[in-house]
Design an enzyme around this catalytic site. Structure first.
Site, PDB file in Angstrom:
ATOM      1  N   GLU A   1      22.726 -46.279  19.336  1.00 27.61           N
ATOM      2  CA  GLU A   1      21.962 -45.398  20.220  1.00 27.61           C
ATOM      3  C   GLU A   1      21.933 -45.937  21.653  1.00 27.61           C
ATOM      4  OE1 GLU A   1      21.023 -42.534  19.442  1.00 27.61           O
ATOM      5  OE2 GLU A   1      20.779 -42.462  17.270  1.00 27.61           O
TER       6      GLU A   1
ATOM      7  N   ARG B   1      23.577 -43.563  24.535  1.00 25.39           N
ATOM      8  CA  ARG B   1      22.606 -42.975  25.459  1.00 25.39           C
ATOM      9  C   ARG B   1      22.526 -43.750  26.769  1.00 25.39           C
ATOM     10  NH1 ARG B   1      17.926 -39.994  22.082  1.00 25.39           N
ATOM     11  NH2 ARG B   1      18.785 -40.127  19.976  1.00 25.39           N
TER      12      ARG B   1
ATOM     13  N   ASP C   1      30.071 -38.479  11.046  1.00 25.14           N
ATOM     14  CA  ASP C   1      30.552 -37.534  12.055  1.00 25.14           C
ATOM     15  C   ASP C   1      31.353 -38.117  13.218  1.00 25.14           C
ATOM     16  OD1 ASP C   1      28.240 -38.797  12.945  1.00 25.14           O
ATOM     17  OD2 ASP C   1      27.161 -36.961  13.451  1.00 25.14           O
TER      18      ASP C   1
ATOM     19  N   GLU D   1      25.094 -29.936  19.005  1.00 29.67           N
ATOM     20  CA  GLU D   1      26.426 -29.881  18.391  1.00 29.67           C
ATOM     21  C   GLU D   1      27.034 -28.483  18.355  1.00 29.67           C
ATOM     22  OE1 GLU D   1      24.644 -33.630  17.611  1.00 29.67           O
ATOM     23  OE2 GLU D   1      23.881 -31.635  17.065  1.00 29.67           O
TER      24      GLU D   1
ATOM     25  N   THR E   1      30.355 -39.023  22.688  1.00 26.11           N
ATOM     26  CA  THR E   1      29.590 -38.276  21.690  1.00 26.11           C
ATOM     27  C   THR E   1      28.223 -37.853  22.219  1.00 26.11           C
ATOM     28  OG1 THR E   1      29.050 -38.237  19.328  1.00 26.11           O
ATOM     29  CG2 THR E   1      28.408 -40.214  20.570  1.00 26.11           C
TER      30      THR E   1
END
Length: 545
Positions: A125, A129, A262, A444, A529
């Site tokens: 994360e 981010r 994913d 998404e 992503t």
């Protein structure tokens, strides 16, 4: 804002941006064309949504990780690194909100201190981010402070890579000199596939701009290990054991294109794209650009055999997705990708898996054998069908918002087995448990609509995204921002808003309604992503102090 204003008069910091465009962006007023007028008006609504939540964050949660949209306050969810601020930098730039961008930049320069982060943070994360947000802000603005902070952060994250297996731990302490890292408690003996396989774009980019190979080499070592562990069908289980001398796959864990799996498959394709020159005109791109931060060398990785290996890994995995995981629902024959557990199909589908439609389309348009090749056409068709399925996940609910997860009714079965312990909401093609009926304003589906609209030009995808935006405005808006939904059937705004709403959801919505944006997903840019657009490595000038 007066478009004639010189930006340096508004914020002198713009003069330090190494020649990058720092002027205030004011949209051209709508002309006579109805479509242009409609796009202009929609764009203003989306920008106003960003301004609304940003102002709430600025007033009530400045410097904290997240805004609490009902409590008129904020909280540190991700360690206390101003995550919403950093994650949103690229969105501010893209929308032309330069005053807000430079104010946030000043906070990064003067207040962002990783030594103050006392708790261990998620490596994944924090990378997608925070590190990605800093790098994208540099890529847009050219301001060196973002590279300085990114390098500091990534250096601290490297402690997680000091494992015997070469597969990093999931959490790390960031204090200077710390050597502490560990796996998340609920999978303490293994790392999540998506978490270790979704660091590479950011770390490679950082190595390229700093000239320090340590970041890229550490991240790519993971991919080398995973390549050597590749299953025969190319589909990896969701967890990788990393506590011994050698990494191994946790074959008892499920295979999924949703959570924990994913973005590993996303990055197999995008690592290849980041270093690959696909068009001959790219070689002349920098020569024709006035952009001084464009690379002055044409360094590419066209001859790197490892790049081709990752594209091959992606192709093998997608071949098996078609053969083993694609199913149709009852009664409307919606295509979806099932999970695999114990060699059996499990008919659940995460909203997270909606990324796959756009990723398949991107892979088709960049296929080594060309878009017209059978495998590219097969992938593009499935990408479109998955986009339609994800749209139905919104359409078939009461509030026009998709749940976190659905359980599809496979074709040939009219009912779905209900759990004795869960209440289930039945709709046309799927059911939703009460525990999965919430909506976090995830990006998404909109990401997939953006890619398909950008690649195919079909405005249907733009219209679908606008429908979602209207539902968000109707059901999720608060006085100081937006909040997630407790249930997509009964509503109820919750007192939280993830940073990805500003970083991803609003960004993709805006870009779809901004035909003059400079992001080219085929030639010049790769989205991480977390929706941070980074220029492909051949177009990035190495950073120098």
């Amino acid at each position: 804002i007066d478009p004639s204003n010189d930006v340096s008069a508004v914020n002198p910091l713009v003069e330090t941006v190494n020649g990058r465009n720092g002027s205030i962006r004011v949209d051209n007023p709508p002309g006579k064309d109805d479509d242009t007028t409609d796009l202009f008006e929609r764009r203003q609504h989306i920008r106003n949504a960003m301004l609304h939540v940003w102002e709430g964050y600025r007033v009530y949660a400045w410097g904290l990780d997240e805004l609490l949209p009902l409590s008129y306050s904020g909280k540190d969810t991700w360690g206390g690194m101003g995550t919403s601020l950093v994650d949103s930098l690229g969105t501010l730039w893209i929308m032309g909100l330069y005053d807000e961008f430079w104010q946030a930049r000043d906070w990064v320069a003067s207040e962002l201190d990783f030594d103050s982060v006392k708790k261990a943070v998620s490596v994944f994360e924090t990378t997608i981010r925070n590190l990605g947000g800093l790098l994208s802000a540099y890529d847009f603005s050219g301001d060196p402070i973002f590279v300085t902070k990114a390098r500091d952060l990534a250096t601290r994250l490297l402690v997680a890579f000091n494992t015997r297996s070469g597969i990093p731990h999931g959490h790390a302490h960031l204090q200077q000199g710390s050597k502490k890292s560990f796996n998340t408690h609920w999978h303490e003996h293994a790392a999540a596939l998506s978490e270790v396989g979704t660091l590479q774009l950011e770390f490679r980019y950082l190595s390229h701009v700093t000239g320090d190979p340590i970041f890229g080499s550490k991240a790519m070592q993971i991919m080398t290990i995973l390549k050597n562990l590749q299953p025969e069908n190319g589909l990896y289980p969701n967890f990788v054991k990393n506590q011994g001398w050698y990494a191994s796959l946790d074959t008892k864990s499920k295979i999924s294109m949703g959570g924990m799996g994913d973005s590993f498959y996303e990055y197999l394709l995008k690592i290849w794209l980041q270093g690959k020159s696909l068009y001959t005109e790219e070689k002349d791109y920098c020569e024709n650009e006035d952009d001084s931060s464009c690379a002055d060398n044409s360094t590419t990785f066209d001859n790197d055999p490892e790049l081709e290996a990752y594209r091959s890994m992606y192709e093998k995995a997608m071949n098996s997705v078609h053969k083993l995981m694609v199913r149709e629902s009852y009664p409307n024959k919606l295509k979806y990708v099932a999970e695999i557990a114990n060699n059996k199909a499990v008919h659940v589908f995460d909203h997270l898996a909606c990324f796959l439609g756009g990723n398949l389309a991107l892979g088709a348009y960049t296929h080594p054998d060309g878009l017209d090749s059978p495998p590219a056409q097969r992938d593009l068709e499935l990408g479109k069908e998955l986009a339609s399925t994800c749209h139905e996940m919104y359409v078939q609910t009461t509030l026009g918002m998709a749940p976190e997860q659905v359980q599809f009714k496979p074709l040939g079965e009219k009912t779905t087995t209900k759990s004795r312990h869960q209440q289930v909401q039945e709709v046309k093609d799927f059911s939703v448990t009460t525990q999965a009926s919430y909506n976090l304003l995830r990006p998404e589906s909109i990401e997939t609509f953006y890619l398909l609209y950008t690649l195919t030009g079909d405005t249907m995808y733009r219209e679908w995204s606008w429908e979602i935006f209207l539902s968000i405005e109707k059901h999720c808006r608060t006085n100081i921002g937006y909040g997630s939904l407790k249930s997509v059937f009964s509503g109820g705004i919750q007192d939280n808003i993830e940073s990805f709403f500003m970083a991803e959801t609003l960004k993709y919505l805006y870009l779809m309604h901004d035909p003059e944006n400079d992001i080219d997903v085929l030639r010049t840019h790769v989205f991480t992503t977390e929706a941070h657009p980074l220029r492909k490595l051949q177009f990035v000038k190495p950073f120098s102090t």
